[in-house]
Scaffold this motif. Structure first.
Motif, mmCIF file in Angstrom:
data_model
loop_
_atom_site.group_PDB
_atom_site.id
_atom_site.type_symbol
_atom_site.label_atom_id
_atom_site.label_comp_id
_atom_site.label_asym_id
_atom_site.label_seq_id
_atom_site.Cartn_x
_atom_site.Cartn_y
_atom_site.Cartn_z
ATOM 1 N N GLN A 7 10.949 11.398 -12.015
ATOM 2 C CA GLN A 7 11.849 10.269 -10.893
ATOM 3 C C GLN A 7 11.367 10.670 -9.696
ATOM 4 N N PHE A 8 11.134 9.961 -8.582
ATOM 5 C CA PHE A 8 11.076 9.566 -7.389
ATOM 6 C C PHE A 8 9.868 10.727 -7.120
ATOM 7 N N HIS A 39 17.116 15.044 -5.224
ATOM 8 C CA HIS A 39 18.510 13.745 -4.044
ATOM 9 C C HIS A 39 16.922 14.183 -3.212
ATOM 10 N N GLY A 42 14.041 11.198 -3.665
ATOM 11 C CA GLY A 42 14.526 10.425 -3.247
ATOM 12 C C GLY A 42 14.146 9.633 -1.647
ATOM 13 N N CYS A 45 11.005 9.628 -0.433
ATOM 14 C CA CYS A 45 10.756 7.935 -1.259
ATOM 15 C C CYS A 45 10.943 7.196 -0.041
ATOM 16 N N TYR A 47 14.147 6.316 -0.095
ATOM 17 C CA TYR A 47 15.506 5.609 -0.058
ATOM 18 C C TYR A 47 16.931 6.262 0.439
ATOM 19 N N GLU A 51 21.217 4.112 -2.405
ATOM 20 C CA GLU A 51 19.622 3.602 -3.857
ATOM 21 C C GLU A 51 19.431 4.557 -4.281
ATOM 22 N N ILE A 52 19.667 6.201 -4.034
ATOM 23 C CA ILE A 52 18.822 7.048 -4.594
ATOM 24 C C ILE A 52 20.401 7.166 -5.833
ATOM 25 N N GLU A 54 21.983 4.283 -6.429
ATOM 26 C CA GLU A 54 22.058 3.649 -7.824
ATOM 27 C C GLU A 54 20.518 3.852 -8.254
ATOM 28 N N LYS A 55 19.649 4.376 -7.933
ATOM 29 C CA LYS A 55 18.538 4.511 -9.290
ATOM 30 C C LYS A 55 18.876 5.240 -10.197
ATOM 31 N N LEU A 56 19.826 6.221 -10.576
ATOM 32 C CA LEU A 56 19.888 7.597 -11.055
ATOM 33 C C LEU A 56 21.124 7.079 -11.567
#
Length: 173
Positions: A7-8, A39, A42, A45, A47, A51-52, A54-56
């Motif tokens: 992830q990320f 984190h 994220g 990247c 975010y 947004e982090i 939300e993606k997780l």
């Protein structure tokens, strides 16, 4: 755990994550947890904490609280900005970039694919400055104009090539 590292993962393309993890672990006093690394990636990247989250699939307030209690504190300590207030989550990546944790983008054209037996390297100067060996050299790589090679392909920043040389190169190619 392998899936959490994916992830990320794009953060690894632009940041020296291993050095950053090690240095942040020193600031923390022990290793970063997988969640702290996640984190941080994220943020690197680009975010926002929301947004982090939300993606997780996490609670945004929870991620923000975690960042404030962990990564933000460690980064402030690492970059010697303990007295500074974090005005925006973007401060983290800005401060880390200033302190040299961001990697230069890799060339779009691999250099080793360009080198031939006709390539010429001339060493112009060797000296020691501030306990570092400094070697200045010229590298000449024969190319054809039709190969589509340009200075921009090598990810060189404006401060690396004097303006007059960059202008001459752009006029030639």
């Amino acid at each position: 755990m392998a899936s959490i590292d994916k992830q990320f993962a794009e953060a690894a393309q632009n940041w020296d994550l291993e050095t950053l993890y090690t240095d942040l672990a020193s600031a923390k006093g022990k290793r970063l947890t997988p969640t702290e690394k996640l984190h941080l990636r994220g943020l690197l990247c680009g975010y926002s904490p929301g947004e982090i989250a939300e993606k997780l699939g996490k609670n945004p307030k929870g991620v923000e609280t975690d960042l404030c209690a962990t990564i933000y504190r460690y980064v402030k300590s690492l970059v010697d900005r303990c007295d500074r207030r974090i005005e925006n989550w973007r401060n983290i990546s800005e401060w880390l970039e200033i302190d040299g944790y961001r990697c230069r983008s890799s060339p779009q054209v691999p250099l080793d694919s360009l080198l031939t037996e006709k390539s010429v390297v001339n060493v112009t100067n060797i000296n020691i400055e501030n306990n570092q060996l400094v070697i200045a050299f010229n590298l000449r790589i024969p190319t054809l104009k039709s190969e589509g090679i340009s200075v921009e392909n090598f990810g060189l920043s404006d401060d690396m090539i004097p303006k007059d040389i960059a202008r001459d190169l752009s006029e030639k190619y």
